[in-house]
Design a protein around this motif. Structure first.
Motif, mmCIF file in Angstrom:
data_model
loop_
_atom_site.group_PDB
_atom_site.id
_atom_site.type_symbol
_atom_site.label_atom_id
_atom_site.label_comp_id
_atom_site.label_asym_id
_atom_site.label_seq_id
_atom_site.Cartn_x
_atom_site.Cartn_y
_atom_site.Cartn_z
ATOM 1 N N GLN A 108 9.039 -2.414 3.129
ATOM 2 C CA GLN A 108 7.845 -3.216 2.849
ATOM 3 C C GLN A 108 6.993 -2.613 1.725
ATOM 4 O OE1 GLN A 108 9.009 -2.284 5.867
ATOM 5 N NE2 GLN A 108 8.061 -3.447 7.542
ATOM 6 N N SER A 109 6.841 -1.294 1.745
ATOM 7 C CA SER A 109 5.994 -0.654 0.729
ATOM 8 C C SER A 109 6.532 -0.919 -0.673
ATOM 9 C CB SER A 109 5.879 0.851 0.992
ATOM 10 O OG SER A 109 7.094 1.513 0.681
ATOM 11 N N LYS A 110 7.855 -0.956 -0.776
ATOM 12 C CA LYS A 110 8.456 -1.193 -2.090
ATOM 13 C C LYS A 110 8.348 -2.656 -2.493
ATOM 14 C CE LYS A 110 11.791 2.479 -1.160
ATOM 15 N NZ LYS A 110 13.223 2.751 -0.986
ATOM 16 N N GLU A 111 8.509 -3.548 -1.506
ATOM 17 C CA GLU A 111 8.364 -4.971 -1.814
ATOM 18 C C GLU A 111 6.951 -5.263 -2.326
ATOM 19 O OE1 GLU A 111 10.801 -7.297 -1.932
ATOM 20 O OE2 GLU A 111 12.147 -5.622 -1.485
ATOM 21 N N LEU A 112 5.988 -4.550 -1.778
ATOM 22 C CA LEU A 112 4.596 -4.690 -2.206
ATOM 23 C C LEU A 112 4.461 -4.334 -3.694
ATOM 24 C CD1 LEU A 112 2.263 -5.509 -0.369
ATOM 25 C CD2 LEU A 112 1.866 -3.098 0.100
ATOM 26 N N ILE A 113 5.061 -3.235 -4.093
ATOM 27 C CA ILE A 113 4.989 -2.817 -5.503
ATOM 28 C C ILE A 113 5.670 -3.869 -6.384
ATOM 29 C CG2 ILE A 113 5.708 -1.047 -7.173
ATOM 30 C CD1 ILE A 113 3.426 -0.147 -5.272
ATOM 31 N N ILE A 140 1.748 2.242 -0.433
ATOM 32 C CA ILE A 140 0.899 1.135 0.022
ATOM 33 C C ILE A 140 -0.541 1.369 -0.438
ATOM 34 C CG2 ILE A 140 -0.077 0.010 2.079
ATOM 35 C CD1 ILE A 140 2.683 0.780 3.477
ATOM 36 N N HIS A 141 -0.998 2.613 -0.331
ATOM 37 C CA HIS A 141 -2.371 2.887 -0.746
ATOM 38 C C HIS A 141 -2.521 2.789 -2.265
ATOM 39 C CE1 HIS A 141 -6.426 3.937 0.101
ATOM 40 N NE2 HIS A 141 -6.406 4.941 -0.762
ATOM 41 N N LEU A 142 -1.493 3.188 -2.958
ATOM 42 C CA LEU A 142 -1.498 3.061 -4.412
ATOM 43 C C LEU A 142 -1.634 1.587 -4.815
ATOM 44 C CD1 LEU A 142 -1.212 4.639 -7.012
ATOM 45 C CD2 LEU A 142 1.269 4.580 -6.736
ATOM 46 N N TYR A 143 -0.926 0.733 -4.120
ATOM 47 C CA TYR A 143 -1.034 -0.720 -4.343
ATOM 48 C C TYR A 143 -2.492 -1.157 -4.199
ATOM 49 C CZ TYR A 143 -0.509 -5.723 -3.295
ATOM 50 O OH TYR A 143 -0.621 -7.086 -3.278
ATOM 51 N N ARG A 162 -1.613 12.319 5.185
ATOM 52 C CA ARG A 162 -1.993 13.143 4.038
ATOM 53 C C ARG A 162 -1.544 12.478 2.738
ATOM 54 N NH1 ARG A 162 0.425 18.574 4.266
ATOM 55 N NH2 ARG A 162 1.846 17.677 5.772
ATOM 56 N N ALA A 163 -0.464 11.743 2.824
ATOM 57 C CA ALA A 163 0.043 11.051 1.631
ATOM 58 C C ALA A 163 -0.998 10.080 1.095
ATOM 59 C CB ALA A 163 1.347 10.325 1.966
ATOM 60 N N LEU A 164 -1.614 9.321 1.999
ATOM 61 C CA LEU A 164 -2.658 8.380 1.589
ATOM 62 C C LEU A 164 -3.834 9.151 0.967
ATOM 63 C CD1 LEU A 164 -3.972 5.347 3.629
ATOM 64 C CD2 LEU A 164 -5.558 6.920 2.506
#
Lengths: 223, 223
Positions: free
Chosen positions: A181-186, A153-156, A120-122
């Motif tokens: 990982q999600s934060k490293e992506l940002i 991740i989806h925001l990225y 649901r977050a995505l």
């Protein structure tokens, strides 16, 4: 009350005294904070009693400035939890012409997530992009993500696809699966401002505290 | 996505996988948890990514049992923040006949606090005692305190005065002024069950996580 000694502090003085203690302890640890980042780092420590945020909060250049500018212009804040939404000072936000939303419990978000097999977050980030992204309402937008790495991740991806251009991302999911990982992506984003709680730690409380630390710096705030 | 490798986990599996990781790391640290306490400690770690809760959560004898019994009987949960209230799974609580309240933003609480020069947190505990204490509605009552030490200190006094007899106190205020002391006070109670996050750490998220950890253990829960 047995041998437990209480500090005598007036209700109105508790927060000020807390920040004093935080400042003293940061100094004792030899930590020097950047002037613009200090209120945000200190409020996060105030919210968590966890001094590791003095090292873990990563700011992109001018992130604080960007966040403050957006809020001054009546920004929309999107969070990924109703707890985060509850924690944001919405009265203060409204006094600046802003609004906060969490779409996680929305019927259409639930249905889309189920149909597509996503979190649901995505799906809630999709909704934010539909409403406030390219082609949507033109307003400065802040994301305050305190729970779901899948949201971050989806925001990225939405940013990479040019579907949304947030003024600031507060990236503070907490946990164990794809959180780091999600934060490293940002942190790899070059044209988007962010404040990221690097590592596993974070939370809705942290995301809300960072929003409030920004809100409380703008003129017109009286605690 | 550059060199950042995401773990492939189905949305429905993220929580299960998180708890697996927490279990593995606790074992690697040589921590052995009591069987009844384990779900609560693990969910708190899940909420905070902070393993110090494996040492800091202090349970009075049979605290978990007492909490579960109260919830089975349709308990009232009183919290000291709207964030905590937002975090408690109220649908699950309602399915057991329970309800959750936070009185912090109530007009009468604000007025009483101002008139008497107390915190609103203290006044909100007074309101809880008026409604659900001696002479009030007879229902099992749980307190989930995640923010205000003044709430916890006043609750201690209300118990000592015989004005309220909670089934369980979740004592998890966070911060720097009288927080440690307020929790030590609860730890001196001999006839009241408690789960206390000893030290400075805690939070609305922690208080809500402990409530949910209890709620999810009772029959009829399907995530």
């Amino acid at each position: 009350m047995k041998q437990i000694e209480l500090e005598q502090v007036l209700p109105s003085e508790i927060e000020r005294r807390s920040f004093e203690i935080i400042q003293e302890e940061l100094e004792a640890m030899g930590k020097k904070l950047e002037k613009d980042q200090a209120p945000i780092i200190k409020r996060t420590i105030h919210t968590t009693a966890d001094f590791s945020y003095a090292d873990n909060l990563i700011f992109s250049p001018h992130a604080v400035e960007k966040g403050l500018e957006a809020l001054k212009e009546g920004a929309v804040i999107i969070t990924d939890t109703n707890m985060g939404l509850a924690g944001i000072n919405k009265k203060r936000l409204a006094s600046l012409g802003g609004e906060a939303f969490c779409f996680m419990a929305d019927k259409d978000v639930e249905e889309k997530a189920r149909a597509r097999g996503t979190t649901r977050a995505l799906a809630s980030m999709e909704k934010a992009a539909d409403l406030f992204g390219r082609g949507g309402v033109s307003r400065p937008i802040l994301f305050a993500i305190g729970n779901a790495p899948t949201a971050l991740i989806h925001l990225y991806q939405l940013i990479k696809e040019g579907r949304i251009a947030p003024s600031l991302i507060i990236g503070a999911p907490v946990g164990f699966v794809n959180v780091v990982q999600s934060k490293e992506l940002i942190l790899t984003l070059e044209h988007t401002s962010y404040i990221v709680a690097r590592g596993r730690k974070g939370g809705s409380n942290v995301a809300a505290a960072i929003c409030n630390a920004l809100l409380y710096q703008l003129p017109g705030y009286n605690q």
